[in-house]
Scaffold this active site. Sequence first.
Site, mmCIF file in Angstrom:
data_model
loop_
_atom_site.group_PDB
_atom_site.id
_atom_site.type_symbol
_atom_site.label_atom_id
_atom_site.label_comp_id
_atom_site.label_asym_id
_atom_site.label_seq_id
_atom_site.Cartn_x
_atom_site.Cartn_y
_atom_site.Cartn_z
ATOM 1 N N ARG A 160 0.885 -1.207 0.057
ATOM 2 C CA ARG A 160 0.003 0.006 -0.134
ATOM 3 C C ARG A 160 1.004 1.179 -0.016
ATOM 4 O O ARG A 160 2.064 1.294 -0.150
ATOM 5 C CB ARG A 160 -0.816 -0.172 1.170
ATOM 6 N N ASP B 181 5.561 -7.918 1.305
ATOM 7 C CA ASP B 181 4.883 -7.244 2.586
ATOM 8 C C ASP B 181 4.574 -8.058 3.264
ATOM 9 O O ASP B 181 4.531 -9.340 3.346
ATOM 10 C CB ASP B 181 3.776 -6.281 1.947
ATOM 11 N N ASP C 104 9.163 -10.536 5.062
ATOM 12 C CA ASP C 104 9.254 -9.686 6.506
ATOM 13 C C ASP C 104 10.802 -9.283 6.230
ATOM 14 O O ASP C 104 11.608 -10.270 6.240
ATOM 15 C CB ASP C 104 9.311 -10.782 7.784
ATOM 16 N N VAL C 105 10.800 -7.942 6.086
ATOM 17 C CA VAL C 105 12.251 -7.465 5.629
ATOM 18 C C VAL C 105 13.376 -7.747 6.808
ATOM 19 O O VAL C 105 14.510 -7.455 6.605
ATOM 20 C CB VAL C 105 12.093 -6.019 5.474
ATOM 21 N N ASN D 51 11.817 -0.183 0.457
ATOM 22 C CA ASN D 51 10.779 0.767 0.767
ATOM 23 C C ASN D 51 10.130 0.724 2.097
ATOM 24 O O ASN D 51 9.432 1.366 2.601
ATOM 25 C CB ASN D 51 9.760 0.828 -0.587
ATOM 26 N N TYR E 29 13.701 7.028 14.279
ATOM 27 C CA TYR E 29 13.332 6.984 12.985
ATOM 28 C C TYR E 29 14.742 7.862 12.451
ATOM 29 O O TYR E 29 14.962 7.499 11.447
ATOM 30 C CB TYR E 29 12.059 7.819 12.682
ATOM 31 N N LYS F 94 17.137 6.321 9.723
ATOM 32 C CA LYS F 94 17.108 7.178 8.148
ATOM 33 C C LYS F 94 18.436 7.595 8.091
ATOM 34 O O LYS F 94 18.861 7.572 6.799
ATOM 35 C CB LYS F 94 16.050 8.031 8.232
#
Length: 220
Positions: A16, A37, A65-66, A92, A157, A161
């Site tokens: 999504r 995903d 599942d990354v 992503n 976060y 990042k």
Amino acid sequence: MDRLKGKVALISGGARGQGAAEARLFAAEGAKVVIGDVLDDQCRKTADDINANAKAKSVIPLHLDVTRAADWRAAVERCQREFGGLDILVNNAGIANIKGIEETSEEEWDSVVNINQKGVWLGMKYAVPAMRLRGAGSIINISSIYGLVGSFGSAAYHGTKGAVRLLSKAAAIQYAPDKIRVNSIHLESYLPRCSTSLRQKNCSRSSMPLRSKEAPSPKR
């Protein structure tokens, strides 16, 4: 409309939002796409919608599942088995946590790091050998403006990042001889998989300007 004709792409977090938009764009440009995903039902629906619109089987969904190496291996193997190889990886998938350093629990910290940072590393680790077989490749790691600047919250976060940014730079140098390009993208004020109320709360606490209008400019 054929800028990606003949290319095969793997997109994490493709069920999504931004990941689904990437899949639609890539398919429209002629690529074959595998979207992964943990949201299995939504992932299948996204693939079905894109394929129905294209009147072709351009997109394949799978569980990814990354944080799990086995899932990445299976995803890359699926690209090779179904479409003959892998040319493009879009890392992503990501999650956000708006808490500051002291408020963030160890469990929350580990969760964000595992998905946002470890997931990117694993994706590259298993995609690169497949790209070497194709003679070239492109890796796109989704970072954030929060990987470039600080704020009043979102400690985990920010940390992840920022790590994605430098990991991308390191990978770009390491894999340049293989003709594999690695870039990070730094979106502004985007919090993945968060509710509207969460985004609004984060904006009120964390998306502050680097220098207020009242603050004097630093002397040079």
